[in-house]
Design a protein around this motif. Structure first.
Motif, PDB file in Angstrom:
ATOM      1  N   PRO A 174       0.840  -1.210   0.000  1.00 56.79           N
ATOM      2  CA  PRO A 174       0.000   0.000   0.000  1.00 56.79           C
ATOM      3  C   PRO A 174       0.873   1.256   0.000  1.00 56.79           C
ATOM      4  N   SER A 175       0.432   2.253  -0.744  1.00 50.48           N
ATOM      5  CA  SER A 175       1.181   3.507  -0.789  1.00 50.48           C
ATOM      6  C   SER A 175       0.624   4.475   0.249  1.00 50.48           C
ATOM      7  N   ALA A 176       1.506   5.268   0.860  1.00 52.18           N
ATOM      8  CA  ALA A 176       1.096   6.218   1.908  1.00 52.18           C
ATOM      9  C   ALA A 176       1.947   7.473   1.805  1.00 52.18           C
ATOM     10  N   ASN A 177       1.420   8.549   2.355  1.00 50.98           N
ATOM     11  CA  ASN A 177       2.200   9.792   2.378  1.00 50.98           C
ATOM     12  C   ASN A 177       3.083   9.829   3.623  1.00 50.98           C
ATOM     13  N   SER A 178       3.768  10.935   3.824  1.00 50.61           N
ATOM     14  CA  SER A 178       4.763  11.024   4.887  1.00 50.61           C
ATOM     15  C   SER A 178       4.193  10.869   6.296  1.00 50.61           C
ATOM     16  N   ASP A 179       2.919  11.211   6.488  1.00 55.22           N
ATOM     17  CA  ASP A 179       2.335  11.085   7.831  1.00 55.22           C
ATOM     18  C   ASP A 179       1.659   9.726   8.055  1.00 55.22           C
ATOM     19  N   GLY A 180       1.839   8.830   7.093  1.00 55.63           N
ATOM     20  CA  GLY A 180       1.310   7.493   7.247  1.00 55.63           C
ATOM     21  C   GLY A 180      -0.097   7.291   6.738  1.00 55.63           C
ATOM     22  N   THR A 181      -0.716   8.337   6.206  1.00 48.14           N
ATOM     23  CA  THR A 181      -2.064   8.219   5.654  1.00 48.14           C
ATOM     24  C   THR A 181      -2.007   7.485   4.312  1.00 48.14           C
ATOM     25  N   TYR A 182      -2.882   6.486   4.162  1.00 47.21           N
ATOM     26  CA  TYR A 182      -2.868   5.703   2.932  1.00 47.21           C
ATOM     27  C   TYR A 182      -3.283   6.544   1.723  1.00 47.21           C
ATOM     28  N   ILE A 183      -2.513   6.419   0.651  1.00 48.26           N
ATOM     29  CA  ILE A 183      -2.904   6.986  -0.645  1.00 48.26           C
ATOM     30  C   ILE A 183      -3.673   5.926  -1.423  1.00 48.26           C
ATOM     31  N   ASP A 184      -3.132   4.712  -1.415  1.00 45.78           N
ATOM     32  CA  ASP A 184      -3.796   3.566  -2.057  1.00 45.78           C
ATOM     33  C   ASP A 184      -3.598   2.351  -1.158  1.00 45.78           C
ATOM     34  N   GLU A 185      -4.665   1.984  -0.453  1.00 48.13           N
ATOM     35  CA  GLU A 185      -4.588   0.886   0.503  1.00 48.13           C
ATOM     36  C   GLU A 185      -4.708  -0.476  -0.168  1.00 48.13           C
ATOM     37  N   GLU A 186      -5.026  -0.492  -1.464  1.00 50.53           N
ATOM     38  CA  GLU A 186      -5.262  -1.761  -2.158  1.00 50.53           C
ATOM     39  C   GLU A 186      -4.247  -1.984  -3.277  1.00 50.53           C
ATOM     40  N   ARG A 187      -3.022  -1.621  -3.034  1.00 51.29           N
ATOM     41  CA  ARG A 187      -1.956  -1.694  -4.030  1.00 51.29           C
ATOM     42  C   ARG A 187      -1.086  -2.922  -3.796  1.00 51.29           C
ATOM     43  N   PHE A 188      -0.721  -3.591  -4.903  1.00 56.64           N
ATOM     44  CA  PHE A 188       0.119  -4.785  -4.843  1.00 56.64           C
ATOM     45  C   PHE A 188       1.256  -4.659  -5.849  1.00 56.64           C
ATOM     46  N   MET A 189       2.345  -5.345  -5.555  1.00 56.77           N
ATOM     47  CA  MET A 189       3.462  -5.450  -6.496  1.00 56.77           C
ATOM     48  C   MET A 189       3.574  -6.900  -6.943  1.00 56.77           C
ATOM     49  N   LEU A 190       3.600  -7.106  -8.254  1.00 60.28           N
ATOM     50  CA  LEU A 190       3.702  -8.447  -8.824  1.00 60.28           C
ATOM     51  C   LEU A 190       5.059  -8.613  -9.501  1.00 60.28           C
ATOM     52  N   GLU A 191       5.784  -9.615  -9.080  1.00 58.98           N
ATOM     53  CA  GLU A 191       7.044  -9.949  -9.746  1.00 58.98           C
ATOM     54  C   GLU A 191       6.743 -11.041 -10.762  1.00 58.98           C
ATOM     55  N   MET A 192       6.947 -10.741 -12.039  1.00 58.26           N
ATOM     56  CA  MET A 192       6.606 -11.672 -13.096  1.00 58.26           C
ATOM     57  C   MET A 192       7.759 -12.637 -13.374  1.00 58.26           C
ATOM     58  N   ASN A 193       7.429 -13.779 -13.945  1.00 58.68           N
ATOM     59  CA  ASN A 193       8.457 -14.770 -14.285  1.00 58.68           C
ATOM     60  C   ASN A 193       9.431 -14.254 -15.338  1.00 58.68           C
ATOM     61  N   ASP A 194       8.977 -13.294 -16.155  1.00 52.56           N
ATOM     62  CA  ASP A 194       9.850 -12.754 -17.210  1.00 52.56           C
ATOM     63  C   ASP A 194      10.775 -11.654 -16.692  1.00 52.56           C
ATOM     64  N   GLY A 195      10.696 -11.330 -15.395  1.00 49.21           N
ATOM     65  CA  GLY A 195      11.592 -10.333 -14.810  1.00 49.21           C
ATOM     66  C   GLY A 195      10.973  -8.965 -14.636  1.00 49.21           C
ATOM     67  N   ASN A 196       9.811  -8.709 -15.219  1.00 54.25           N
ATOM     68  CA  ASN A 196       9.161  -7.407 -15.073  1.00 54.25           C
ATOM     69  C   ASN A 196       8.476  -7.292 -13.711  1.00 54.25           C
ATOM     70  N   ILE A 197       8.257  -6.045 -13.288  1.00 55.78           N
ATOM     71  CA  ILE A 197       7.552  -5.736 -12.052  1.00 55.78           C
ATOM     72  C   ILE A 197       6.285  -4.968 -12.396  1.00 55.78           C
ATOM     73  N   ILE A 198       5.152  -5.407 -11.841  1.00 54.04           N
ATOM     74  CA  ILE A 198       3.877  -4.737 -12.097  1.00 54.04           C
ATOM     75  C   ILE A 198       3.331  -4.181 -10.784  1.00 54.04           C
ATOM     76  N   TYR A 199       2.949  -2.898 -10.809  1.00 51.62           N
ATOM     77  CA  TYR A 199       2.210  -2.317  -9.698  1.00 51.62           C
ATOM     78  C   TYR A 199       0.744  -2.241 -10.108  1.00 51.62           C
ATOM     79  N   ILE A 200      -0.104  -2.822  -9.285  1.00 54.50           N
ATOM     80  CA  ILE A 200      -1.522  -2.936  -9.621  1.00 54.50           C
ATOM     81  C   ILE A 200      -2.343  -2.684  -8.366  1.00 54.50           C
ATOM     82  N   ASN A 201      -3.582  -2.256  -8.533  1.00 50.97           N
ATOM     83  CA  ASN A 201      -4.493  -2.190  -7.385  1.00 50.97           C
ATOM     84  C   ASN A 201      -5.775  -2.933  -7.728  1.00 50.97           C
TER      85      ASN A 201
END
Length: 260
Positions: A174-201
């Motif tokens: 999840p992404s948050a600002n400096s005071d800890g407030t969530y910007i996107d509480e439903e965010r995930f990072m996916l590491e793909m088998n081909d080496g790419n990185i995906i950020y998705i919510n």
């Protein structure tokens, strides 16, 4: 003058032995045919709709070997047994086909990921199961709040199985600002088998169904795919580079992608 009394003549009806014989013959033949049919064995069993469960596994649970009786097969009880014995089976339907064949139609509760926090495989119906078979699904490596996890499971259930198998690892980020407030509480990072990185919510997760199309448009470059924007402002950033490539969509994410 006396009245004459009319008497009715009784007609003796003779038993038609020929008709009785024919009727008896028909009854006997019908009984023999029915008995013969009940002795007919299943010639072939076909399983349709399975991806993660093998044909042999379904047939074994159903006890429908080729020596089983074709007509005595109870479709309701057989499907009930299959569903109660195999967690991956969602729906089951059995049909008798010509040539003494039986078809078993199933839909599956799709394995989505291995949840390390629970040490279980998570299915598309939200059940978690113990399994020595990982089904080629990715690992979710950290804890996810229940509400976010539920939404993630619902979204990932609509992603094609071959895309899910291309994911190596999932991390809740999840992404948050400096005071800890969530910007996107439903965010995930996916590491793909081909080496790419995906950020998705969870909101944009269906974009994953077009990952192969997007990847083809980018070429052989490796980097970050950012699909977590609220405004469909998706972009690609190559590893060790500050340059980004915009990825724009039309109204429905995942339909047409154009790179600039």
């Amino acid at each position: 003058m006396s009245k004459k009394v009319k008497t009715k003549k009784r007609v003796k009806r003779r038993l038609n032995l020929k008709k009785v014989f024919i009727l008896a013959l028909i009854i006997v033949l019908t009984v023999l045919i029915i008995k013969a049919l009940f002795r007919v064995k299943v010639a072939n069993v076909e399983v349709v709709g399975n991806d993660y469960i093998s044909d042999a596994r379904i047939i074994k649970i159903a006890s429908l070997k080729t020596k089983a009786s074709y007509l005595k097969t109870n479709t309701y009880e057989t499907c009930k047994r299959i569903k109660s014995s195999e967690a991956l089976v969602n729906t089951c339907k059995i049909r008798h086909k010509l040539g003494f064949k039986i078809q078993i139609f199933i839909t599956e509760n799709k394995p989505l990921f291995y949840y390390i926090s629970e040490s279980k495989i998570v299915l598309s119906n939200k059940d978690m199961i113990d399994s020595t078979n990982t089904f080629g699904v990715p690992n979710l490596i950290n804890y996810v709040p229940e509400k976010v996890l539920t939404n993630f499971i619902e979204g990932l259930s609509n992603i094609k199985s071959d895309i899910i198998r291309q994911i190596n690892e999932i991390e809740y980020t999840p992404s948050a600002n400096s005071d800890g407030t969530y910007i996107d509480e439903e965010r995930f990072m996916l590491e793909m088998n081909d080496g790419n990185i995906i950020y998705i919510n969870n909101k944009n997760i269906e974009v994953l169904n077009s990952y192969e199309k997007v990847f083809a448009s980018i070429g052989d470059k490796k980097g970050y795919y950012n699909f977590d924007s609220d405004f469909n402002n998706y972009f690609f950033k190559e590893f060790e580079s500050e340059e980004t490539t915009d990825i724009t969509t039309e109204e429905i994410p995942g339909e047409e992608f154009v790179t600039e």
